[in-house]
Write a protein that holds these residues in place. Structure first.
Motif, PDB file in Angstrom:
ATOM      1  N   MET B   1       9.348  69.747  31.832  1.00  0.00           N
ATOM      2  CA  MET B   1       9.849  70.886  30.251  1.00  0.00           C
ATOM      3  C   MET B   1      11.041  70.510  29.695  1.00  0.00           C
ATOM      4  O   MET B   1      12.291  70.492  29.727  1.00  0.00           O
ATOM      5  CB  MET B   1       9.933  72.014  30.402  1.00  0.00           C
ATOM      6  N   THR B   2      10.760  70.055  27.996  1.00  0.00           N
ATOM      7  CA  THR B   2      12.327  69.923  27.447  1.00  0.00           C
ATOM      8  C   THR B   2      12.055  70.510  26.571  1.00  0.00           C
ATOM      9  O   THR B   2      11.296  70.482  25.549  1.00  0.00           O
ATOM     10  CB  THR B   2      12.196  68.014  26.828  1.00  0.00           C
ATOM     11  N   HIS B   3      13.267  71.823  26.365  1.00  0.00           N
ATOM     12  CA  HIS B   3      13.113  72.283  25.423  1.00  0.00           C
ATOM     13  C   HIS B   3      14.403  72.320  24.392  1.00  0.00           C
ATOM     14  O   HIS B   3      15.533  72.500  24.980  1.00  0.00           O
ATOM     15  CB  HIS B   3      13.177  74.162  25.617  1.00  0.00           C
ATOM     16  N   ARG B  30      16.922  78.571  23.720  1.00  0.00           N
ATOM     17  CA  ARG B  30      15.647  77.423  24.204  1.00  0.00           C
ATOM     18  C   ARG B  30      15.029  77.388  22.660  1.00  0.00           C
ATOM     19  O   ARG B  30      13.832  79.007  22.766  1.00  0.00           O
ATOM     20  CB  ARG B  30      14.996  77.095  24.913  1.00  0.00           C
ATOM     21  N   GLY B  32      11.022  76.857  21.153  1.00  0.00           N
ATOM     22  CA  GLY B  32       9.413  76.887  21.488  1.00  0.00           C
ATOM     23  C   GLY B  32       9.430  77.501  23.231  1.00  0.00           C
ATOM     24  O   GLY B  32       8.421  76.455  23.566  1.00  0.00           O
ATOM     25  N   ALA B  33      10.052  78.050  23.542  1.00  0.00           N
ATOM     26  CA  ALA B  33      10.380  79.213  24.449  1.00  0.00           C
ATOM     27  C   ALA B  33      10.144  80.961  24.254  1.00  0.00           C
ATOM     28  O   ALA B  33      11.091  80.779  23.800  1.00  0.00           O
ATOM     29  CB  ALA B  33      10.983  78.715  25.434  1.00  0.00           C
ATOM     30  N   LYS B 190       5.259  80.383  20.138  1.00  0.00           N
ATOM     31  CA  LYS B 190       5.890  79.074  21.004  1.00  0.00           C
ATOM     32  C   LYS B 190       5.486  77.475  20.204  1.00  0.00           C
ATOM     33  O   LYS B 190       6.263  76.939  19.849  1.00  0.00           O
ATOM     34  CB  LYS B 190       5.779  79.788  21.993  1.00  0.00           C
ATOM     35  N   GLY B 193       7.269  75.867  17.522  1.00  0.00           N
ATOM     36  CA  GLY B 193       8.633  75.892  17.543  1.00  0.00           C
ATOM     37  C   GLY B 193       9.579  76.594  17.220  1.00  0.00           C
ATOM     38  O   GLY B 193      10.707  76.585  17.485  1.00  0.00           O
ATOM     39  N   GLY B 195      11.296  80.187  18.310  1.00  0.00           N
ATOM     40  CA  GLY B 195      12.609  80.157  19.512  1.00  0.00           C
ATOM     41  C   GLY B 195      12.772  81.802  19.834  1.00  0.00           C
ATOM     42  O   GLY B 195      12.563  82.660  18.744  1.00  0.00           O
ATOM     43  N   ASP B 211       9.929  81.857  29.389  1.00  0.00           N
ATOM     44  CA  ASP B 211      10.024  80.539  30.333  1.00  0.00           C
ATOM     45  C   ASP B 211      11.294  80.524  31.344  1.00  0.00           C
ATOM     46  O   ASP B 211      11.568  79.188  31.817  1.00  0.00           O
ATOM     47  CB  ASP B 211       9.993  79.467  29.141  1.00  0.00           C
TER      48      ASP B 211
END
Lengths: 352, 512
Positions: B1-3, B30, B32-33, B190, B193, B195, B211
């Protein structure tokens, strides 16, 4: 330091002196007004004038005492002026006609009975106010505004708007003494002044030395908190409005007796003077604060001011303006006192 | 996962007079999470969120957005940086429409004077579509259910182009169905995008939606990781620490007979359902019963039913084995029950009256013969209680509002004790008072219990609960969901019981 009732530290001395002066401000104002008119208006200090003036003041003071309790409890009673008018008419009717039972029969009453009936009427109207406010949840301003109109209209209906003249009473029924309420003297003082002294002492006693008085302050200061402390809030409200109604009934009796006539428009705008006297005397419109003594002094300031200005020949228009300015000034000074008082208390509590 | 990390706090410290609410925290938010934040009351969650929302400023440390330090000197500043917050207590105007609320203070105008209601309405409709809610822009907010109001608050943040959205206990007032909708909305945001910072006490909910998780304890971060592999036990351990704390009580005294029993106490909730759902408990003389639960669990409402504040409440109350017939507060007080309310300012005290007048308000009868009050006796009794409870005052004639919170609380306790109660109900007795005063209040409670008084106290503070209680009752959703003897109670057991009935999809039980 955990002990109570030690006195405030001396460093707050100047603030304390100022506070004492501010607390006594209504009284100081009264003395100033008195001194001013003693010079400016001839005959102002004569005994005859003093008696007349105190009779005027007494009427407003009665209403203001009742109003003070109502305002301390967090309410307002706009109906007192109309209750004065209605009770005057009831008194006049009873003196003139008694209660007609039909078939040519009627019950006639003596003076004491008339007074009692009129007082009951005043208390009942106060009870209606309290019922509207507590049980039906009407805001005090609106509820008493409503009874203001209803009572005034009812007073008019009594006589079709005419005056009941010649309330001399009838010696046969024992009602000829009705005139004495307004005209009689005991030990050189008018009866109405004696009545005021009695009512004021009782009211002050209730406020200072009875649980009832304490509860009135508590309800005005924080109704929810008082209720959770076990105070029967509704009962307290019933008392203050009924007491206010009683005070208004007394005024109705006194005026109709003094004039030997009952006019249905009597008492118009009296409620405003009563509120003004209470506020001048340091009663807080937001409830929880006020004193009977202050209210009496406030009533005297207003009464002396208006009578003195009349004697000086100041136009009634200016009188009204001056009265308004005095009330505003009183409230502004009151705010200053509250701020200072809170600061002194905080300093005292923080300083130990 | 890349947030991507949208906002960072580095070395964030916040000092209030007397306490350090945040102790050098490092926090990554982070985008989008859902970043969930959990901790006990007073752990510093709210402080951290207030710092991010610009309500409070850090004493030390800095906030970075996209790697650059920013200064958030007010909510306006935060808003310009795309940060929106939905407080637990909603800040809406019930007397205005949805559209008016959303655009309050940022009205769409023609020439800065005339509000373009059509444009506002259209924009509101767009927001509602985005949030999958069919709320008419012209509805009065006061007519909406609480869940819908929450949506309006979220819409308000979105209308300000919030890229970061902080939700402080958003589900505390929501029904299960509304929670589901809120979760769908969060999932959508989410994807767009945004947070999200999500604060809640409901651990199962956190595990489901989060998340990333950050756990706070005493102003420091005790755990921060991705949600994968996190379970309730891990969260509880991080919340309360590994060290098993020994809360043995220093005074051990025998209990007397049962002084108080409540049976089947029920209280209907305004919007339907029950705020207090058939609650029964009993108490022996000299016993301290701790009632734990989350906000809205019905604890305060239960105490209010017992004292008689809600005349329409159902159930039976017994004192000394006798059922109370009276339903009024005055009657209940006379029967030997006393309440120390949670809201000291609005329920406990009459601020404008003096210390003396407040203390004796519930027990004026004791100084009265006929209708005459003996003021000397009153002062004497107040002096005794001031000494006994070590209330620090300069004069008992000063207004009670001039005292510190701890001393005010002692005045309220004094007021309750003056009625000579057999049962003392205390609602969050340590709320809003400093640590020293807290310890004194607790000492007082123990002493009173040793003298034979039965005490029921409500708390949200785990440490307090464990330290003071002889027995623990846990409430959740208006019901009793656990009862433990102090010897058997563990923090995990208590927390688990307090989350019961809050699972996102509860099974509806038939109510008798």
């Amino acid at each position: 330091m955990t002990h109570a009732a030690t006195h405030s530290a001396p460093q707050a001395g100047s603030a304390n002196l100022l506070l004492v002066l501010l607390k006594a401000r209504t009284f100081i104002a009264l003395i100033l007004v008195f001194a001013f008119f003693a010079f400016a208006a001839p005959n102002f200090l004569s005994t005859a004038n003093m008696v007349i003036m105190s009779k005027h003041v007494a009427l407003n003071a009665f209403l203001a005492i009742g109003m003070t309790f109502v305002i301390i409890s967090g309410g307002i009673d706009l109906s007192v002026g109309s209750i004065v008018g209605l009770c005057g008419m009831v008194a006049g009717w009873l003196v003139l006609y008694g209660i007609d039972l039909g078939l040519g029969w009627s019950i006639q009453f003596n003076t004491v009975e008339i007074c009692l009936i009129v007082m009951v009427v005043g208390v009942l109207i106060g009870g209606v106010n309290a019922f509207l406010i507590t049980k039906l949840n009407v805001a005090p301003f609106i509820a008493t505004l409503g009874t203001l109109y209803v009572c005034r209209g009812a007073a008019m209906l009594f006589s079709d708007g005419r005056t009941f003249p010649n309330l001399n009473g009838n010696p046969e029924y024992g009602s000829d003494t009705f005139r004495l309420i307004g005209a009689g003297n005991v030990l050189g003082l008018p009866i109405s002044i004696w009545m005021l002294i009695v009512v004021a002492l009782i009211a002050a006693y209730i406020a200072r030395r009875t649980p009832l008085g304490r509860y009135i302050y508590a309800v005005g200061g924080n109704e929810r908190g008082a209720a959770l402390s076990g105070v029967k809030v509704n009962r307290i409200k019933f008392f203050v409005y009924m007491f206010s109604g009683l005070c208004a009934a007394l005024v109705g009796l006194i005026i109709s007796s003094q004039l030997v006539a009952a006019h249905p428009a009597t008492g118009q705008a009296f409620e405003l003077n009563a509120i003004a006297a209470a506020v001048l005397g340091g009663t807080s419109m937001s409830g929880g604060r006020g004193r009977i003594g202050g209210t009496i002094v406030g009533a005297f300031v207003i009464g002396v001011l208006s009578d003195g200005l009349v004697m000086m020949g100041v136009s009634s228009f200016w009188q009204t303006v001056i009265k308004g300015l005095v009330i505003i000034a009183a409230v502004v000074v009151d705010q200053a006192q509250q701020k200072l008082q809170a600061r002194v208390a905080l300093q005292a509590e923080a300083g130990k | 996962m890349t947030h991507p990390i949208g906002l960072q706090i580095r070395g964030g410290t916040k000092v209030y007079p007397g306490t350090r609410a945040l102790k050098g925290v490092d926090f990554d938010l982070r985008m989008g999470a859902v970043n969930v934040l959990v901790g006990e009351n007073g752990a510093g969650k709210s402080t951290m969120m207030k710092v991010i929302a610009g309500v409070e400023q850090l004493t030390e440390g800095q906030i970075l957005m996209d790697g650059k330090p920013v200064h958030l000197n007010g909510t306006d500043d935060a808003r310009r940086h795309g940060i929106g917050i939905v407080f637990q207590e909603l800040n809406l105007f019930p007397n205005m429409t949805v559209a008016e609320n959303i655009f309050i203070n940022r009205e769409i105008t023609r020439g800065r004077i005339d509000i373009d209601t059509a444009a506002q309405r259209e924009a509101t409709r767009g927001l509602m579509r985005r949030l999958e809610h069919d709320i008419d822009p012209d509805t009065m907010v006061g007519d909406l259910r609480v869940g819908q109001q929450q949506i309006v608050e979220i819409a308000k943040s979105l209308a300000q182009d919030a890229r970061i959205l902080i939700l402080d206990e958003p589900t505390s007032a929501l029904s299960a169905a509304e929670v589901e909708i809120l979760f769908r909305v969060i999932a959508d945001l989410k994807k767009q995008g945004v947070g999200i910072v999500y604060i809640s006490h409901r651990l199962e909910e956190l595990i489901r939606i989060g998340d990333y998780i950050t756990v706070l304890r005493d102003g420091a971060i005790t755990g921060a990781r991705s949600m994968e592999g996190v379970d309730v036990d891990w969260i509880v351990r991080a919340m309360i620490g590994e060290a098993s704390r020994d809360f043995a009580k220093d005074i051990d005294h025998p209990y007397g007979p049962e002084v108080f029993r409540a049976e089947d106490v029920t209280l209907p909730r305004a919007g339907g359902g029950l705020a207090v759902d058939h609650v029964s408990m009993s108490l022996r003389a000299g016993e301290i019963l701790g009632v734990y639960g989350l906000m809205g669990a019905g604890r305060s409402e239960f105490l209010e039913c017992v004292i008689g504040r809600h005349p329409h409440a159902g159930g039976r109350i017994f004192v000394d084995g006798k059922q109370l017939r009276t339903k009024t507060v005055a009657g209940r007080i006379r029967s030997g029950i006393a309440l120390i309310p949670e809201d000291r300012k609005n329920d406990g005290l009459v601020q404008i009256l003096s210390i003396r007048e407040n203390m004796t308000l519930s027990s004026l009868g004791a100084f009265t013969t006929g209708f005459h009050m003996n003021l000397g006796a009153e002062r004497g009794t107040v002096r005794d209680f001031v000494k006994r409870l070590t209330v620090k005052i300069a004069s008992m004639e000063n207004p009670v509002s001039s005292l510190s919170g701890g001393n005010q609380q002692k005045v309220v306790i004094g007021k309750a004790l003056m009625t000579r109660p057999k049962v003392l109900l205390m609602d969050e007795p340590s709320r809003g008072i400093d640590i020293g005063a807290k310890a004194e209040v607790f000492r007082t409670m123990r002493k009173l219990a040793a003298e034979g008084l039965g005490i029921v106290f409500v708390t949200s503070d785990m440490e307090e609960l464990m330290a003071l209680s002889d027995r623990i009752v846990v409430m959740s959703n208006g019901r009793v969901t656990g009862e433990f003897d102090r010897k058997d109670a563990t923090e995990t057991l208590v927390i688990n019981a307090s989350a019961k009935g809050h699972a996102p999809t509860p099974v509806k039980e038939p109510v008798a």
